[in-house]
Every structure is written in structure tokens, then in C-alpha cells.
Design a protein around this motif. Structure first.
Motif, PDB file in Angstrom:
ATOM      1  N   LEU A 261      36.493  19.594  61.733  1.00 41.82           N
ATOM      2  CA  LEU A 261      35.701  20.591  61.029  1.00 41.82           C
ATOM      3  C   LEU A 261      34.388  20.769  61.779  1.00 41.82           C
ATOM      4  O   LEU A 261      33.792  19.791  62.238  1.00 41.82           O
ATOM      5  CB  LEU A 261      35.423  20.125  59.592  1.00 41.82           C
ATOM      6  N   VAL A 262      33.970  22.015  61.935  1.00 48.18           N
ATOM      7  CA  VAL A 262      32.691  22.336  62.576  1.00 48.18           C
ATOM      8  C   VAL A 262      31.953  23.302  61.670  1.00 48.18           C
ATOM      9  O   VAL A 262      32.517  24.317  61.231  1.00 48.18           O
ATOM     10  CB  VAL A 262      32.902  22.965  63.970  1.00 48.18           C
ATOM     11  N   ARG A 263      30.676  22.984  61.380  1.00 48.98           N
ATOM     12  CA  ARG A 263      29.920  23.866  60.485  1.00 48.98           C
ATOM     13  C   ARG A 263      28.438  23.817  60.817  1.00 48.98           C
ATOM     14  O   ARG A 263      27.917  22.784  61.254  1.00 48.98           O
ATOM     15  CB  ARG A 263      30.151  23.490  59.025  1.00 48.98           C
ATOM     16  N   ARG A 264      27.787  24.929  60.630  1.00 44.23           N
ATOM     17  CA  ARG A 264      26.353  25.042  60.845  1.00 44.23           C
ATOM     18  C   ARG A 264      25.636  24.728  59.538  1.00 44.23           C
ATOM     19  O   ARG A 264      26.058  25.191  58.458  1.00 44.23           O
ATOM     20  CB  ARG A 264      26.020  26.461  61.305  1.00 44.23           C
ATOM     21  N   VAL A 265      24.561  23.930  59.614  1.00 42.85           N
ATOM     22  CA  VAL A 265      23.827  23.550  58.400  1.00 42.85           C
ATOM     23  C   VAL A 265      22.329  23.750  58.632  1.00 42.85           C
ATOM     24  O   VAL A 265      21.841  23.704  59.769  1.00 42.85           O
ATOM     25  CB  VAL A 265      24.115  22.085  58.001  1.00 42.85           C
ATOM     26  N   PRO A 266      21.571  23.921  57.567  1.00 44.74           N
ATOM     27  CA  PRO A 266      20.132  24.121  57.695  1.00 44.74           C
ATOM     28  C   PRO A 266      19.383  22.800  57.839  1.00 44.74           C
ATOM     29  O   PRO A 266      19.951  21.721  57.614  1.00 44.74           O
ATOM     30  CB  PRO A 266      19.773  24.797  56.370  1.00 44.74           C
ATOM     31  N   PRO A 267      18.105  22.869  58.194  1.00 39.68           N
ATOM     32  CA  PRO A 267      17.298  21.645  58.206  1.00 39.68           C
ATOM     33  C   PRO A 267      17.222  21.045  56.805  1.00 39.68           C
ATOM     34  O   PRO A 267      17.314  21.744  55.795  1.00 39.68           O
ATOM     35  CB  PRO A 267      15.924  22.134  58.687  1.00 39.68           C
ATOM     36  N   THR A 279      19.169  16.131  58.559  1.00 37.29           N
ATOM     37  CA  THR A 279      18.932  16.996  59.726  1.00 37.29           C
ATOM     38  C   THR A 279      17.477  17.460  59.758  1.00 37.29           C
ATOM     39  O   THR A 279      16.889  17.816  58.733  1.00 37.29           O
ATOM     40  CB  THR A 279      19.862  18.217  59.699  1.00 37.29           C
ATOM     41  N   LYS A 280      16.922  17.463  60.966  1.00 38.10           N
ATOM     42  CA  LYS A 280      15.521  17.849  61.130  1.00 38.10           C
ATOM     43  C   LYS A 280      15.371  19.341  61.412  1.00 38.10           C
ATOM     44  O   LYS A 280      14.263  19.880  61.308  1.00 38.10           O
ATOM     45  CB  LYS A 280      14.887  17.039  62.252  1.00 38.10           C
ATOM     46  N   THR A 284      24.512  21.999  64.214  1.00 39.21           N
ATOM     47  CA  THR A 284      25.957  22.036  63.976  1.00 39.21           C
ATOM     48  C   THR A 284      26.459  20.627  63.729  1.00 39.21           C
ATOM     49  O   THR A 284      26.166  19.706  64.508  1.00 39.21           O
ATOM     50  CB  THR A 284      26.704  22.646  65.179  1.00 39.21           C
ATOM     51  N   LEU A 285      27.198  20.444  62.653  1.00 39.81           N
ATOM     52  CA  LEU A 285      27.833  19.165  62.358  1.00 39.81           C
ATOM     53  C   LEU A 285      29.317  19.258  62.677  1.00 39.81           C
ATOM     54  O   LEU A 285      29.958  20.276  62.430  1.00 39.81           O
ATOM     55  CB  LEU A 285      27.655  18.793  60.886  1.00 39.81           C
ATOM     56  N   GLY A 286      29.842  18.169  63.228  1.00 39.24           N
ATOM     57  CA  GLY A 286      31.265  18.089  63.513  1.00 39.24           C
ATOM     58  C   GLY A 286      31.870  16.875  62.834  1.00 39.24           C
ATOM     59  O   GLY A 286      31.273  15.786  62.838  1.00 39.24           O
ATOM     60  N   LEU A 287      33.021  17.062  62.235  1.00 42.66           N
ATOM     61  CA  LEU A 287      33.693  15.976  61.526  1.00 42.66           C
ATOM     62  C   LEU A 287      34.870  15.473  62.356  1.00 42.66           C
ATOM     63  O   LEU A 287      35.661  16.279  62.865  1.00 42.66           O
ATOM     64  CB  LEU A 287      34.199  16.472  60.175  1.00 42.66           C
ATOM     65  N   ILE A 288      34.990  14.151  62.501  1.00 44.20           N
ATOM     66  CA  ILE A 288      36.158  13.574  63.163  1.00 44.20           C
ATOM     67  C   ILE A 288      36.909  12.684  62.174  1.00 44.20           C
ATOM     68  O   ILE A 288      36.294  12.011  61.340  1.00 44.20           O
ATOM     69  CB  ILE A 288      35.785  12.787  64.438  1.00 44.20           C
ATOM     70  N   PRO A 289      38.246  12.677  62.247  1.00 46.95           N
ATOM     71  CA  PRO A 289      39.070  12.003  61.230  1.00 46.95           C
ATOM     72  C   PRO A 289      39.394  10.556  61.565  1.00 46.95           C
ATOM     73  O   PRO A 289      40.553  10.140  61.617  1.00 46.95           O
ATOM     74  CB  PRO A 289      40.341  12.856  61.230  1.00 46.95           C
TER      75      PRO A 289
END
Length: 386
Positions: A261-267, A279-280, A284-289
Motif C-alpha cells: 500500500l502506498v499513500r500520501r499523508v499530511p504532516p 510525520t513532520k 508518502t507512507l508505504g506498507l510492507i506485509p
């Protein structure tokens, strides 16, 4: 052989084991101890690399001996087709030794009680025994009057034709600290034990004391055989000896997975349990299983790193049982992109030692604890795709 850029669908992550690198490491260790026989240590499922496959490669590389901890590990090698010399040196109380002895596995005895267990195993074949001396590690074997009793009991049993004393051995406590005075003390204690045994009329064909670190740094303890473990897998035996590259070694295992999963998140976004990572900036956060249920070190939360699309990225938050979040920053990424957690380092990816340092442990633990749903794949001359 070039593997695909993403791991197979059989599991959430794969440990790619480069058998050519393993054989090359054994050659480096052979050059360091050219006058001694070589025992490739494949205990604990070959330090997490897969004992049967690694053992076959060790034999291909010319290793005269294989070493394991338990007799069941030795029987696994026999079931896998190995027929050469094998030593199993750990015999828990109640262990059934007979099947291993009858499969031509050498066993160890570090006390009279352990020797009695070997003699009373009911094996059809005459046991081949290595006597364990405590030279200063206080972990296995005996010393003083107990050692004399062990040696005398072994002598008497050999004279009666009940066993064959093949070896005498011990283990160094501080070989990864070459300047430690403990090394010389243990070397001298071992020499004294060998002399005592010879005075009783027993002169085994094998004296062995050196582990990986001593194989690389202390020729005076190479004797008849060296036992090479962690260094054969391309990990340094200790920071004082240098990096794998300093020692001419190549890490054998690459642990990799793919972004789920890849998603953009705010500070200000809290990540994973307890929000120990926030997050400062927009990122982009990435999830690994994969997680601690598969052997990743939970202690590496917020400290270890991974490699994604040519960039080193941070572990964001706590390592969970099945999942880990990565802070990819502005690195372009999408679901399915390869993630290398550690490997040989030739692309800039972390080493197993980097994960160990991040978690406050040693490289041994990083590789040996891997399991769960991680798939192992074996290849000669393999590297993850560029």
C-alpha cells in the motif's frame, strides 16, 4: 541468474540466498586457515539460510565437515542426502542419540553423564565421540577433576571397544575481541587438556577450537579443524574485526518484499501503534506485509531502514506482527515496488549488521530469527534485479 523485481506470491517476503556467495566466503575462510580441515557450521537451519541447501553447497565447496548443535539437525542433513562427516555437539537430557549414531553422525560428550548417555544410547554402531573441554567459557564441557574423570572414562570405553574418541574441542568466549587476554588463557588451557588426554594414551585425530573470528585472526588455534559459522554467511563475527567487505566476505542473504500500500499523508500523521512516529511534513507512507511474526526485530522500530527505488527510507513507527510502515518521503513509489530490508549492500541497501545495530543486537540474531511466512529461494550468482 537474475530474479524478478518482486518476490513470488507464495509469501509476503522472500529471503534470497546466494549460494555462490556462500561458497566464495568458504574459500576466503579456507585461505585464512589453509592447513586445517574446514567444518561448515549449519546449525539453526544454517543460521536461517536453510540447512540442507547450504550444506550441499558447503560440500561442493570442499568443506570436509558439517557442524550442527543437535542430533535432530544432523538427521535432517542425512534425510536431505548428506553422507559426509557431521558433528552434533549438543545433547539435551533424554535426547535419542541412537538414530544419529547409526547414521554415522559424530556426537559430543562434555561430562561423564553425557558420555554415559552416549554409551547407553542403544546404538547398533560404535559411537564416534568428541570430548568437550571447558577452557574458560563456562558454557559446555568440564574442567579440573571433572575433566580428568571424563578423559579416563572415555579412555576406558575406547579400550573396551565401546566408542572411538575422534576429537577434543572447546569454544572461545572472546575471539571477536582479538586483543582480549581471555583468548590466550583459553588457548593454553586447551593445550593443557590435549596434553592430559595424550598422557592417558588417547590422541584423537581432531583438535578443534577456532570459530569464525579465530579462523580469521588467530592462526595459533587453527589446529586440525576450524569451525566456520557466521562468517561463511557473509556477516562479520564482530565490529572489532571490521565489516564484511573489510574481511573479503559477501552477505549471502537478501531479505526483500514489495509495497502492499502506498499513500500520501499530511504532516502530523501518527503512524502505527502508540504513534511513536509522527510525520513532520507531507510525505508518502508505504506498507510492507512482514513483521515480527516473521522474525523482524521489533526493537528496530523507528531506527532501522530499508531500500526502495534507489533510496534509503526509514522504518516509521513500531514494527507490528505482520506489517511495517516505511516513510518514503518524496520517493516515487507504487504498490508492488520492491523493498529490500537488507542484503549485500552493493546497491546501497542496509546490511543485516545495520539492522542489528538499530536494534541493539548482533547480526546473528537478525538472520537466524527469520521464519514465519518468509519464503526462502536459492540461486547461484543471484542479485536482486537492478
Amino acid at each position: 541468474m537474475t530474479p524478478p523485481a518482486t518476490p513470488p506470491s507464495a509469501g509476503p517476503a522472500e529471503a534470497l540466498v546466494d549460494l555462490d556467495a556462500y561458497r566464495a566466503n568458504l574459500a576466503v575462510l579456507r585461505e585464512a586457515a589453509p592447513t586445517a580441515l574446514q567444518m561448515a557450521v549449519v546449525k539453526a537451519d544454517a543460521y536461517g539460510h536453510g540447512s540442507v541447501e547450504v550444506a550441499a553447497s558447503a560440500r561442493d565447496a570442499g568443506a570436509e565437515w558439517l557442524g550442527v548443535a543437535t542430533v535432530e539437525e544432523a538427521r535432517t542433513l542425512r534425510r536431505g542426502g548428506d553422507t559426509g562427516p557431521v558433528l552434533a555437539w549438543l545433547s539435551p537430557a533424554g535426547a535419542d542419540l541412537a538414530p544419529a549414531i547409526d547414521a554415522d553422525v559424530d556426537v559430543a560428550a562434555g561430562s561423564v553423564a553425557q558420555l554415559d548417555a552416549v554409551l547407553g544410547s542403544g546404538a547398533a554402531k560404535r559411537p564416534r565421540v568428541h570430548l568437550k573441554v571447558d577452557t574458560g567459557m563456562a558454557r559446555g564441557g568440564v574442567r579440573g577433576a571433572e575433566l580428568t574423570a571424563l578423559f579416563e572414562a572415555a579412555r576406558d570405553a575406547q579400550r573396551a571397544g565401546r566408542l572411538e574418541v575422534v576429537g577434543v574441542f572447546s569454544h572461545l568466549a572472546c575471539a571477536d575481541e582479538p586483543a582480549s587476554p581471555v583468548n590466550a588463557a583459553q588457548e593454553h588451557a586447551f593445550a593443557d587438556a590435549v596434553t592430559e588426554l595424550a598422557a592417558l594414551g588417547v590422541e584423537p585425530e581432531l583438535r578443534h577450537l577456532a570459530n569464525s573470528a579465530a579462523t580469521l585472526t588467530r592462526p595459533s588455534v587453527h589446529h586440525d579443524l576450524v569451525r566456520v559459522g557466521i562468517a561463511s554467511y557473509g556477516l562479520s563475527p564482530g565490529p572489532l574485526l571490521g565489516t564484511p567487505a573489510d574481511l573479503g566476505l559477501t552477505p549471502v542473504m537478501t531479505l526483500r518484499t514489495a509495497l502492499a500500500l502506498v499513500r500520501r499523508v499530511p504532516p502530523g500523521t501518527g503512524v502505527s501503534y502508540g504513534h511513536t512516529y509522527v510525520t513532520k511534513r507531507e510525505t508518502t507512507l508505504g506498507l510492507i506485509p512482514v513483521g515480527y511474526g516473521d522474525g523482524l526485530l521489533r526493537a528496530a522500530s523507528n531506527t532501522a531502514s530499508a531500500w526502495v527505488n534507489g533510496q534509503t527510507v526509514a522504518i516509521a513507527g513500531r514494527v507490528c506482527m505482520d506489517q511495517v510502515v516505511l516513510d518514503l518521503g518524496d520517493t516515487p513509489a507504487r504498490r508492488g515496488d520492491e523493498v529490500v530490508l537488507f542484503g549485500p549492500g552493493d546497491r546501497g541497501e542496509p546490511l543485516a549488521e545495520d539492522w542489528a545495530q538499530a536494534a541493539g543486537t548482533i547480526g546473528y540474531e537478525v538472520v537466524t530469527r527469520l521464519g514465519g511466512r518468509i519464503v526462502r529461494r536459492y540461486a547461484a550468482g543471484s542479485r536482486p534485479a537492478q
